[in-house]
Scaffold this active site. Sequence first.
Site, PDB file in Angstrom:
ATOM      1  CE  LYS A   1       4.194  -8.198   5.352  1.00  0.00           C
ATOM      2  NZ  LYS A   1       4.121  -9.602   5.309  1.00  0.00           N
TER       3      LYS A   1
ATOM      4  CG  ASP B   1      -0.521 -14.761  10.162  1.00  0.00           C
ATOM      5  OD1 ASP B   1       0.081 -13.826  10.737  1.00  0.00           O
ATOM      6  OD2 ASP B   1      -0.394 -14.997   8.944  1.00  0.00           O
TER       7      ASP B   1
ATOM      8  CE1 TYR C   1       0.145 -11.826   1.616  1.00  0.00           C
ATOM      9  CE2 TYR C   1       1.174 -13.915   2.106  1.00  0.00           C
ATOM     10  CZ  TYR C   1       1.166 -12.722   1.431  1.00  0.00           C
ATOM     11  OH  TYR C   1       2.183 -12.424   0.571  1.00  0.00           O
TER      12      TYR C   1
HETATM   13  C1  LIG Z   1      -0.886 -11.981   7.586  1.00  0.00           C
HETATM   14  C2  LIG Z   1       0.290 -12.457   6.792  1.00  0.00           C
HETATM   15  N1  LIG Z   1       0.771 -13.694   6.996  1.00  0.00           N
HETATM   16  C3  LIG Z   1       1.818 -14.180   6.309  1.00  0.00           C
HETATM   17  C4  LIG Z   1       2.434 -13.419   5.322  1.00  0.00           C
HETATM   18  C5  LIG Z   1       3.597 -13.991   4.554  1.00  0.00           C
HETATM   19  O1  LIG Z   1       4.786 -13.459   5.016  1.00  0.00           O
HETATM   20  P1  LIG Z   1       6.129 -13.264   4.124  1.00  0.00           P
HETATM   21  O2  LIG Z   1       5.810 -12.273   3.060  1.00  0.00           O
HETATM   22  O3  LIG Z   1       7.124 -12.789   5.130  1.00  0.00           O
HETATM   23  O4  LIG Z   1       6.470 -14.602   3.559  1.00  0.00           O
HETATM   24  C6  LIG Z   1       1.966 -12.127   5.078  1.00  0.00           C
HETATM   25  C7  LIG Z   1       2.606 -11.298   4.047  1.00  0.00           C
HETATM   26  O5  LIG Z   1       2.126 -10.248   3.676  1.00  0.00           O
HETATM   27  C8  LIG Z   1       0.870 -11.631   5.836  1.00  0.00           C
HETATM   28  O6  LIG Z   1       0.379 -10.394   5.636  1.00  0.00           O
END
Ligand SMILES: Cc1ncc(COP(=O)(O)O)c(C=O)c1O
Length: 396
Positions: A211, A186, A114
């Site tokens: 998500k 993750d 990400y």
């Molecule tokens: C795989 C992944 N990890 C972490 C995040 C970060 O999360 P947040 O937007 O809730 O801070 C995202 C956000 O799109 C993501 O897709």
Amino acid sequence: MTQKQNQKRIETAVIHEGYDTKEMLGSLSTPIFQTSTYTFETAEQGERRFAGEESGYIYSRLGNPTVRVLEERIATLEKGEAGLAFGSGMAAVSAVLIALTKANDHIICSSGLYGCTFGFLTMMREKYNITTDFSEMKSKEELRSLIRPETTVIYVETPINPTMRLIDLQQVAEVAKEYGIPVVVDNTFSSPYLQQPLELGCDIVLHSATKYIGGHGDVIAGLVVGKKSFIDMLSNTTQKDIGGVISPFDAWLLLRGLKTLAVRLDRHCDNARKIVAQLKMHRQVANVYYPEDDDNPDLAIMEGQMRRGGGVISFDVKGNKQQAQQLLNQLGFLKIAVSLGDAETLIEHPATMTHASIPYEVRQQMGITDQLIRLSVGLEAWEDIWSDLEQALDQL
Ligand SMILES: Cc1ncc(COP(=O)(O)O)c(C=O)c1O
């Protein structure tokens, strides 16, 4: 598989774990403890709570009953000892990485991740000389060759956002154990319903709960699960002192969303498989990337560690950035938006949106082309999703 008496199946656990109605005046829905602080009966009681000699709430940055139910529930779902909730996925990612590193350390990370996690790792390098090597982690030898004395974390996204490549978590965990290095996964794209990294030998799981866990596009939140000793340390250091906590109301939204996790995920997966089949036949689509696709080179990994392929598909349209953007602009009811895991189908262009902060050359190495589209398949009738996509593709 026989389930132990006290170990509920995940479809049941998402609804019941961590909450006892008897403790909350019989309330079926978990009450929202919308309070910033808690009163002490005496000065001595306050002293004992601060000294850790008496359990009980002190202040909502340090703990809150609604949040606690969520933390217990996610810990059970991920088969971990303890959980901790954060105000965003990035608050969770950054708290974990700060907790596990110090200046001059080294991180090994899946190649492809990400964009903001990449941005955070870049900041850690610039400020503290914490360097990162990116690896596809395709073999044990490849991983071992990157390990240095100062390597303190192996950080993995699988499926990788947005390329949908997979990493064999058991293999990574086996190598990490040889060196005593914690593996952080993750698990945002799968949720515990589709993949449980701790069961595969990994040490820490984190989520952008924004998500699939929330599932309704109305909350930003993060979750971490791991050994109790690690979660206690995280809670008392990077969470307490940096302060990225979740609000009680947002914790309640996640508890509500979680109740339908299994039902939603099954529908997301059913819809995704049908859309993949259609995309693969369309003349304007060059490549389709989906974990449970028969042509996916990582299919064996998927079968070894995921229940199903998930709700996210990526595909390259024929052409370049212009065709990719044109496709988005020609959609009817489908929404152009980043994020994923919602009831609504969401479509985005990673090169100019979620992954725009990654330099062009690095993006190319990660397989994030200018014509790559990421599609989070929603809960609508798949025929309606396809009909909108098809008419937009037909116009290219
Ligand atoms: C795989 C992944 N990890 C972490 C995040 C970060 O999360 P947040 O937007 O809730 O801070 C995202 C956000 O799109 C993501 O897709």
